[in-house]
Scaffold this active site. Structure first.
Site, PDB file in Angstrom:
ATOM      1  CE1 TYR A   1      12.141   3.108   7.028  1.00 21.37           C
ATOM      2  CE2 TYR A   1      10.634   1.723   8.271  1.00 21.37           C
ATOM      3  CZ  TYR A   1      11.469   2.821   8.201  1.00 21.37           C
ATOM      4  OH  TYR A   1      11.637   3.613   9.305  1.00 21.37           O
TER       5      TYR A   1
ATOM      6  CG  ASN B   1       6.546   5.714  11.649  1.00 22.79           C
ATOM      7  OD1 ASN B   1       6.513   6.069  10.472  1.00 22.79           O
ATOM      8  ND2 ASN B   1       7.471   6.156  12.487  1.00 22.79           N
TER       9      ASN B   1
ATOM     10  CD  GLN C   1      -2.499  -9.892  15.087  1.00 21.38           C
ATOM     11  OE1 GLN C   1      -2.157 -11.052  15.229  1.00 21.38           O
ATOM     12  NE2 GLN C   1      -1.923  -9.105  14.207  1.00 21.38           N
TER      13      GLN C   1
ATOM     14  CG  HIS D   1       1.359  -6.768  16.448  1.00 20.77           C
ATOM     15  ND1 HIS D   1       2.608  -6.736  15.897  1.00 20.77           N
ATOM     16  CD2 HIS D   1       0.856  -7.986  16.156  1.00 20.77           C
ATOM     17  CE1 HIS D   1       2.861  -7.889  15.303  1.00 20.77           C
ATOM     18  NE2 HIS D   1       1.815  -8.664  15.447  1.00 20.77           N
TER      19      HIS D   1
ATOM     20  CD  GLU E   1      -2.361  -8.293   9.256  1.00 26.36           C
ATOM     21  OE1 GLU E   1      -1.141  -8.251   9.011  1.00 26.36           O
ATOM     22  OE2 GLU E   1      -2.881  -7.710  10.241  1.00 26.36           O
ATOM     23  CG  HIS E   2      -3.264 -12.368  10.881  1.00 30.07           C
ATOM     24  ND1 HIS E   2      -2.970 -11.114  11.380  1.00 30.07           N
ATOM     25  CD2 HIS E   2      -2.149 -12.803  10.255  1.00 30.07           C
ATOM     26  CE1 HIS E   2      -1.722 -10.805  11.076  1.00 30.07           C
ATOM     27  NE2 HIS E   2      -1.194 -11.805  10.383  1.00 30.07           N
TER      28      HIS E   2
ATOM     29  CG  ASP F   1       2.887 -13.078  12.877  1.00 27.75           C
ATOM     30  OD1 ASP F   1       2.352 -12.725  11.812  1.00 27.75           O
ATOM     31  OD2 ASP F   1       2.517 -12.663  13.994  1.00 27.75           O
TER      32      ASP F   1
ATOM     33  CD  GLU G   1     -11.304   2.902 -30.099  1.00 23.50           C
ATOM     34  OE1 GLU G   1     -10.114   3.247 -30.277  1.00 23.50           O
ATOM     35  OE2 GLU G   1     -11.661   2.084 -29.236  1.00 23.50           O
TER      36      GLU G   1
ATOM     37  CG  HIS H   1      -4.801   3.845 -34.312  1.00 21.96           C
ATOM     38  ND1 HIS H   1      -4.523   5.163 -34.103  1.00 21.96           N
ATOM     39  CD2 HIS H   1      -4.412   3.179 -33.187  1.00 21.96           C
ATOM     40  CE1 HIS H   1      -4.000   5.311 -32.903  1.00 21.96           C
ATOM     41  NE2 HIS H   1      -3.928   4.110 -32.313  1.00 21.96           N
TER      42      HIS H   1
END
Length: 435
Positions: free
Chosen positions: A128, A212, A257, A260, A325-326, A359, A413, A418
Site C-alpha cells: 500500500y 492513514n 520530522q 510529516h 523510530e529514529h 528516509d 501430558e 503420541h
C-alpha cells in the site's frame, strides 16, 4: 518548542502524553472499516468501486482498476531525468543493503537424524502506497525492494488517486523496484481487496506499507487472514546531543520530522541547558521558512519537547524507555554511546548523518517501528517476506535413541497415542532385529 527539565514535576506526564499519542482507540472508525471490509469480502469489485467513488470521488469500471503497462511506461518517460536517476541510485543502495540480510536453507546430521529448515519467499504480497496529501516514491522502493531480494514473484501495489490520476514518480518508482501489477484504489477498500481477493485484484499473502488511520485499522483487522508488516503510527525523531552539537543541525532535523503531520513527535535530549536554549531559538527561526509551517508548528507545540537531563546517562535511559523510530546521536564520540542503546528503529550517528538520508538514499529500510514498538519490532527487511519450514528425518537408530524421551513426555501430558506412535515402531524394529 517547550523546554523542560527532568527534575520538573510535569516532565514525566509530558513524556507519557507524547509517547501514547496514537494509542487511543477510535471505535467509530473501526466500525466503518469493519463495514467496508465486510462489503469487500461479500461483493468484491462492486464494493471496491462503490467505496472508491464515495471516498476518492473517482468512478471506475472494473477494467480501469488495474493500471495498464502502457501508462506506466509513459509515466517513466515523463518524469524529470535527474529525479529518475536519484530514484535509481537509491534503489541500488537499498538493494545492496538488503542483499546482506539473505539467509539460506540449512540442515544438520546428528545421531541418526537429519534436521533443518527450508527458507522460502512468500509467493504474493501487496504494497500500500499513500497517494492522498502527498506522493511518496521512497515508500515504494523501501517496501518493494526487500521483497524482490527475498524472491517474491508477485508484487501488487495499491495507490489511491483522489486527484484523478496516480503520481508519475510513484509509477516510475514502482517500475524501478519491480512491482508486477498496480491498482488505482486506496483506503480500507484497497486493504480489503488485497486481503480477501476480488475478480480484479487476486488475494495476497502479506500486506505492507503505511497509510492513514483507516488503512492502519483495516490492516489490523485483516491480520490473520493475511500477514502484515507492523502497526505503524505517527512518525518520530529523538536526538541525543551534548554541548558541542550544532543547534542549527538539530533544529533542521527536528523540523524535518515535524513537517510529516500534526501527530509527528520531535524530541531533543541534552545535558546542556545552553544548547537547549540555542536550539529552541533556531527552531523558531527555521520554522518561519518551512513550507509546511502550519503542520510543523502544530506538531512541535503538542508533541515536541526539548528535555534537559541531569547527565548523558539519564538521556540514554530516557531514550531506551521511549524506544524511538529514529534516534540521532549528536555527541562528540557517538560510537561510544551506540552500545548503550537498547531500543531504537534506526540510529543515526554523528552530525553529518541527518535522518533524511535514511528516509531516501542511504540503504537501510525506512519502514521502522513507531510508538515504542522498537522494544520488540525491527525494521522491514528480507526476512519479513520469507517463511521458514522445519524438516526432520530419523533413521531407526535415531528413533531408538530419542524414543524413550518422547514416550516419557507424552505420558506426562496424557497423550498416550503420541507415545504409542513411537512405541509401535520400536517394537516392530525389535521384532525385525530378532527375525
Amino acid at each position: 518548542m517547550r523546554i523542560i527539565k527532568t527534575t520538573d514535576r510535569v516532565s514525566g506526564a509530558i513524556l507519557r502524553e507524547i509517547i501514547n499519542r496514537a494509542s487511543r482507540d477510535n471505535m467509530e472508525i473501526e466500525k466503518k472499516v469493519k463495514r467496508i471490509l465486510s462489503d469487500i469480502e461479500k461483493e468484491g469489485d462492486k464494493a471496491v468501486i462503490k467505496y472508491t467513488e464515495l471516498y476518492d470521488g473517482i468512478s471506475l469500471k472494473p477494467s480501469e482498476i488495474r493500471v495498464s503497462r502502457d501508462k506506466i511506461k509513459r509515466a517513466c518517460k515523463s518524469v524529470n531525468k535527474k529525479t529518475l536517476k536519484s530514484l535509481e541510485i537509491s534503489a541500488e543502495r537499498i538493494k545492496r543493503f538488503h542483499e546482506k540480510e539473505r539467509l539460506n536453507s540449512w540442515f544438520t546430521v546428528e545421531d541418526g537424524s537429519i534436521l533443518g529448515q527450508l527458507r522460502r519467499p512468500l509467493r504474493r504480497i501487496g504494497v500500500y502506497v499513500p497517494g492522498g496529501k502527498a506522493a511518496y516514491p521512497s515508500s515504494v522502493l523501501m517496501n518493494v525492494i526487500p521483497a524482490k531480494v527475498a524472491g517474491v514473484s508477485e508484487i501488487a501495489m495499491c495507490v489511491p488517486m483522489p486527484a484523478g490520476d496516480i503520481n508519475s514518480y510513484i509509477l516510475a518508482a514502482a517500475d524501478i523496484a519491480g512491482v508486477t501489477e498496480i491498482y488505482r484504489i486506496g483506503g480500507a477498500q484497497a486493504i480489503g481487496a488485497m486481503a480477501y481477493g476480488t475478480r480484479t485484484t487476486p488475494k495476497v499473502d502479506k500486506i505492507v506499507g503505511p497509510g492513514n488511520i483507516y488503512v492502519a485499522t483495516a490492516k489490523r483487522l485483516v491480520f490473520g487472514m493475511v500477514d502484515i508488516d507492523m502497526m505503524a503510527g505517527p512518525s518520530e525523531i529523538l536526538i541525543i546531543a551534548d554541548e558541542k552539537a550544532d543547534p542549527e543541525f538539530i533544529a533542521a532535523d527536528l523540523l524535518s520530522q515535524a513537517e510529516h503531520d500534526e501527530m509527528a513527535s520531535s524530541i531533543l535530549l541534552t545535558d546542556s541547558k545552553s544548547l537547549a536554549i540555542k536550539t529552541e531559538k533556531e527552531v523558531s527561526k527555521q520554522l518561519k521558512k518551512t513550507k509546511r509551517k502550519m503542520i510543523a508548528e502544530k506538531s512541535l507545540k503538542k508533541y515536541g519537547a526539548i528535555i534537559v537531563t541531569k547527565n548523558m546517562i539519564e538521556a540514554i535511559d530516557i531514550a531506551n524507555e521511549i524506544a524511538p523510530e529514529h534516534l540521532e546521536i549528536m555527541v562528540e564520540r557517538p560510537f561510544e554511546i551506540i552500545g548503550k542503546i537498547k531500543n531504537a528503529g534506526a540510529i543515526f550517528l554523528g552530525p553529518w548523518t541527518p535522518e533524511a538520508v535514511g528516509d531516501y538514499s542511504a540503504g537501510p529500510n525506512h519502514v521502522l517501528p513507531t510508538g515504542g514498538t522498537a522494544r520488540f519490532f525491527s525494521p522491514l527487511g528480507v526476512e519479513d517476506f520469507m517463511k521458514r519450514t522445519s524438516f526432520l528425518s530419523f533413521t531407526r537408530e535415531g528413533l531408538e535413541g530419542i524414543g524413550g524421551t518422547v514416550i516419557s513426555i507424552a505420558e506426562i501430558e496424557g497423550l498416550k497415542a503420541h507415545g504409542d506412535s513411537v512405541r509401535i515402531r520400536l517394537k516392530k524394529d525389535s521384532r525385525l532385529k530378532k527375525g
